[in-house]
Design an enzyme around this catalytic site. Structure first.
Site, PDB file in Angstrom:
ATOM      1  N   HIS A  52     -29.456  17.101  68.930  1.00 61.98           N
ATOM      2  CA  HIS A  52     -28.884  17.069  67.587  1.00 61.98           C
ATOM      3  C   HIS A  52     -28.931  15.633  67.086  1.00 61.98           C
ATOM      4  O   HIS A  52     -28.898  14.674  67.882  1.00 61.98           O
ATOM      5  CB  HIS A  52     -27.438  17.556  67.605  1.00 61.98           C
ATOM      6  CG  HIS A  52     -27.290  19.015  67.864  1.00 61.98           C
ATOM      7  ND1 HIS A  52     -26.129  19.692  67.578  1.00 61.98           N
ATOM      8  CD2 HIS A  52     -28.155  19.937  68.363  1.00 61.98           C
ATOM      9  CE1 HIS A  52     -26.269  20.964  67.901  1.00 61.98           C
ATOM     10  NE2 HIS A  52     -27.488  21.139  68.379  1.00 61.98           N
ATOM     11  N   GLU A  54     -26.724  13.727  65.765  1.00 62.13           N
ATOM     12  CA  GLU A  54     -25.606  12.899  66.213  1.00 62.13           C
ATOM     13  C   GLU A  54     -25.811  12.402  67.638  1.00 62.13           C
ATOM     14  O   GLU A  54     -25.571  11.228  67.938  1.00 62.13           O
ATOM     15  CB  GLU A  54     -24.286  13.687  66.180  1.00 62.13           C
ATOM     16  CG  GLU A  54     -23.913  14.219  64.830  1.00 62.13           C
ATOM     17  CD  GLU A  54     -24.324  15.671  64.609  1.00 62.13           C
ATOM     18  OE1 GLU A  54     -23.523  16.418  64.043  1.00 62.13           O
ATOM     19  OE2 GLU A  54     -25.453  16.036  64.997  1.00 62.13           O
ATOM     20  N   CYS A  82     -20.978  19.950  65.286  1.00 64.63           N
ATOM     21  CA  CYS A  82     -20.616  21.104  66.111  1.00 64.63           C
ATOM     22  C   CYS A  82     -19.659  20.632  67.220  1.00 64.63           C
ATOM     23  O   CYS A  82     -19.405  19.434  67.368  1.00 64.63           O
ATOM     24  CB  CYS A  82     -21.870  21.740  66.710  1.00 64.63           C
ATOM     25  SG  CYS A  82     -22.681  20.727  67.973  1.00 64.63           S
ATOM     26  N   CYS A  85     -21.251  18.020  69.611  1.00 65.87           N
ATOM     27  CA  CYS A  85     -21.359  16.684  69.019  1.00 65.87           C
ATOM     28  C   CYS A  85     -19.988  16.045  68.838  1.00 65.87           C
ATOM     29  O   CYS A  85     -19.825  14.842  69.051  1.00 65.87           O
ATOM     30  CB  CYS A  85     -22.124  16.754  67.709  1.00 65.87           C
ATOM     31  SG  CYS A  85     -23.874  17.163  67.964  1.00 65.87           S
TER      32      CYS A  85
END
Length: 148
Positions: A52, A54, A82, A85
């Site tokens: 992801h 992040e 999410c 993260c």
């Protein structure tokens, strides 16, 4: 003085969409205001469900800092993080989280797991939501509209 870095995060999200990735972008800013890392989603490209935006930005910023902690740093991300993260944000001790679009389906900050509200959360960043949220949401809607 506050300066938003959401435009750069949106640019990372657009680049992710061009690669066929879900358009999410992230930027990490040091306490002095300098950008230390920027990334867009790369889960498909890297065949890695943890890639992801992040997490990629956190990994790069930690490598640049020579530390697993990013105290005083700020994270700008185009979509509500999410749960995975959010947990990484807490573990990295990021000081401030700025995010754009809310994510009622998969978010882990204001929705779903609400990671930072749990007593087990070792760190809670300052949270600012809705930064360029309409633009970030429009980017996501346009991306998914082409896939339906």
């Amino acid at each position: 003085m506050f300066r938003s870095h959401m435009d750069q995060a949106l640019a990372e999200a657009r680049a992710a969409a061009e690669r066929g990735e879900v358009p999410v972008g992230a930027v990490i800013v040091a306490p002095d205001g300098g950008v230390v890392a920027a990334a867009g989603n790369r889960t498909r490209e890297l065949n890695d469900p943890t890639a992801h935006a992040e997490l990629l930005a956190i990994r790069a910023a930690c490598a640049a800092a020579g530390s697993e902690r990013l105290a005083g740093h700020a994270l700008y991300v185009t979509l509500e993080p999410c749960a995975m993260c959010a947990a990484a944000i807490a573990a990295a001790r990021i000081g401030r989280l700025y995010y754009g679009a809310a994510d009622p389906k998969s978010g882990g900050v204001a929705h779903g797991a609400r990671v930072f509200t749990h007593p087990q959360a070792h760190h809670r960043p300052e949270i600012y939501d809705g930064i360029a949220g309409d633009e970030a949401a429009a980017l996501l809607r346009a991306f998914f509209a082409t896939r339906r």
